[in-house]
Design an enzyme around this catalytic site. Structure first.
Site, PDB file in Angstrom:
ATOM      1  CB  CYS A 184       6.317   3.911  18.615  1.00 45.75           C
ATOM      2  SG  CYS A 184       7.761   3.888  19.647  1.00 45.75           S
ATOM      3  N   GLY A 228       0.812  -1.209   0.000  1.00 44.96           N
ATOM      4  CA  GLY A 228       0.000   0.000   0.000  1.00 44.96           C
ATOM      5  C   GLY A 228       0.849   1.263   0.000  1.00 44.96           C
ATOM      6  CB  THR A 229       4.015   2.111   1.747  1.00 43.16           C
ATOM      7  OG1 THR A 229       3.483   1.810   3.035  1.00 43.16           O
ATOM      8  CG2 THR A 229       4.981   3.274   1.832  1.00 43.16           C
ATOM      9  CD  GLN A 244      -6.461  -0.466   7.866  1.00 43.31           C
ATOM     10  OE1 GLN A 244      -7.212  -1.393   8.199  1.00 43.31           O
ATOM     11  NE2 GLN A 244      -5.172  -0.487   8.141  1.00 43.31           N
ATOM     12  CB  SER A 289      -2.278  -3.030   1.480  1.00 43.28           C
ATOM     13  OG  SER A 289      -1.303  -3.801   2.142  1.00 43.28           O
ATOM     14  CB  ALA A 290      -1.788  -8.505  -0.242  1.00 44.23           C
TER      15      ALA A 290
HETATM   16  N1  PLP Z   1      -2.710   3.027   4.028  1.00 48.13           N
HETATM   17  C1  PLP Z   1      -3.339   2.696   5.171  1.00 48.13           C
HETATM   18  C2  PLP Z   1      -4.631   3.365   5.509  1.00 48.13           C
HETATM   19  C3  PLP Z   1      -2.777   1.749   6.025  1.00 48.13           C
HETATM   20  O1  PLP Z   1      -3.393   1.440   7.169  1.00 48.13           O
HETATM   21  C4  PLP Z   1      -1.539   1.159   5.673  1.00 48.13           C
HETATM   22  C5  PLP Z   1      -0.878   0.183   6.587  1.00 48.13           C
HETATM   23  O2  PLP Z   1      -0.874   0.344   7.776  1.00 48.13           O
HETATM   24  C6  PLP Z   1      -0.938   1.521   4.460  1.00 48.13           C
HETATM   25  C7  PLP Z   1      -1.554   2.453   3.676  1.00 48.13           C
HETATM   26  C8  PLP Z   1       0.365   0.933   4.019  1.00 48.13           C
HETATM   27  O3  PLP Z   1       0.187  -0.339   3.469  1.00 48.13           O
HETATM   28  P1  PLP Z   1       1.444  -1.366   3.409  1.00 48.13           P
HETATM   29  O4  PLP Z   1       1.661  -1.851   4.809  1.00 48.13           O
HETATM   30  O5  PLP Z   1       0.976  -2.444   2.477  1.00 48.13           O
HETATM   31  O6  PLP Z   1       2.596  -0.615   2.853  1.00 48.13           O
END
Ligand code: PLP
Length: 376
Positions: free
Chosen positions: A313, A71-72, A168, A188-189
């Site tokens: 944190c 997702g990032t 989410q 995100s998987a």
């Molecule tokens: N976006 C949201 C709302 C998330 O909660 C997260 C993960 O905590 C991410 C993006 C990032 O996803 P990933 O962990 O697959 O990089």
């Protein structure tokens, strides 16, 4: 020791058996999806099968799905890759959006956790530069669901593109990309029972995007590098399973509501964040201003129950959550906030166990005599 209880699905969900099987099956075969021989073609079929499953989860076409390393990365690709000179992001976005767009203007949140549509309208009206608006579908800390269709139609009036981080929301509530009217959508998987390290950016028709990674023509030229086929195959299987079990995900609201009822019956001073807004059925975030979140998280961990604190944190320093701050929470509330998130393997007995351990902690604190302030 009593069985461990996992109530931190918004951090990561346990891998679904279907996903684990798909990962193992992909690992057991040799093949690069770009090779023309039979091994390559079999890998390509596996990749495209996963692409169809992921697209179906959000009512998109398979050709719109660009697989990423999570997702990032998908959020970074959306925010940087569109190359829009002006970025408007909600104040409650995940760090992967906020840090990808450090100069973005922040759309304020209301006290209930939803973005202020009137403020967004004013921001869109005050500057005519090409703009990308990024608003998540559901918040990872509070579960608050944003009015995305309204955000998108407002943005469209001003010719802005819309990105939605649906990491989410997917698998917890229905996500229909055409109905939301957004141009880019992140998945995100590992949040829906797939493996960590796979994600997707779903790209709407006619949206022009520059890749972050160069050096190969994979993923329509938008993400160079050999696809992580085992993780992607697991993503596809998890997406299929999540789509089939959406009614069970909706039913988690009854468990979450019971947990909140019993918490507030015991501790009427508890503050539940976003309770006035629509929320994900699996998530609750509440604060006990008198007990620091870290104390609660550690006591629950000792009792075999895994939850998260509402604080982040970073480099050893605990700072209050920017999401709760943006909702107007006091510093004491933000410091005492914990998040409990349920998922596909949660049972009523998990909530019983949470209430037992948390209730004991609360009673210990409530019975403790107040600390005398030293005489002046
Ligand atoms: N976006 C949201 C709302 C998330 O909660 C997260 C993960 O905590 C991410 C993006 C990032 O996803 P990933 O962990 O697959 O990089």
């Amino acid at each position: 020791m009593a069985e461990l209880v996992y109530l931190d699905y918004n951090a990561t969900a346990p891998v679904r058996p279907e996903a684990a099987e798909a990962v193992a099956a992909a690992l057991a075969e040799v093949g690069n999806a770009s090779s023309v021989h039979r091994h390559g073609r079999a890998s390509r079929r596996r990749l495209e099968d996963a692409r169809e499953a992921v697209a179906a989860l959000v009512d998109a076409r398979a050709g719109q799905v660009v697989f990423t390393g999570g997702g990032t990365e998908a959020n970074n690709l959306a925010l940087v890759g569109t190359g829009r000179p002006r970025l408007l992001v909600s104040a409650g976005e995940h760090d992967s959006v906020l840090a990808a767009a450090p100069r973005a203007e922040r759309i304020p949140l209301r006290r209930d956790g939803r973005v202020s549509l009137s403020k967004l309208a004013a921001m869109l009206a005050e500057d005519a530069r090409p703009t990308l608006v990024s608003v998540m579908l559901a918040n990872n800390e509070t579960g608050v669901v944003q009015p995305l269709a309204e955000v998108a139609s407002l943005a469209r009036e001003f010719g802005a593109l819309v990105h939605c981080d649906a990491v989410q929301a997917a698998g917890k509530i229905p996500v229909d990309m055409p109905a939301l009217g957004v141009d880019l959508l992140t998945l995100s998987a590992h949040k829906l029972g797939g493996p960590q390290g796979a994600g997707a950016l779903v790209v709407g028709e006619g949206v022009s995007l520059q890749p972050l990674l160069r050096g190969g023509r994979q993923e329509h030229g938008l993400r160079a590098g050999t696809e992580a086929l085992p993780a992607i195959a697991g993503f596809g299987a998890a997406a299929r399973a999540a789509a089939e079990t959406l009614p069970a995900a909706a039913a988690l609201a009854a468990l979450r509501d019971r947990l909140e009822r019993e918490v507030t019956a015991l501790a009427p001073e508890a503050v539940i964040f976003g309770a006035e807004a629509e929320r994900l059925p699996n998530t609750t975030c509440f604060a006990l201003p008198a007990i620091p979140a870290e104390t609660q998280v550690m006591a629950l961990d000792l009792g075999g129950v895994a939850v998260s604190s509402g604080s982040a944190c970073s480099s050893g320093k605990v700072r209050p959550s920017h999401v709760l701050e943006a909702m107007g929470a006091s510093p004491a509330e933000a410091a005492g906030a914990i998040r409990v998130s349920l998922g596909w393997r949660s049972e009523p007995t998990d909530v019983d166990r949470f209430l037992e351990v948390w209730g004991a902690l609360y009673r210990r604190h409530a019975e403790r005599p107040p600390v005398e302030s030293p005489a002046a």
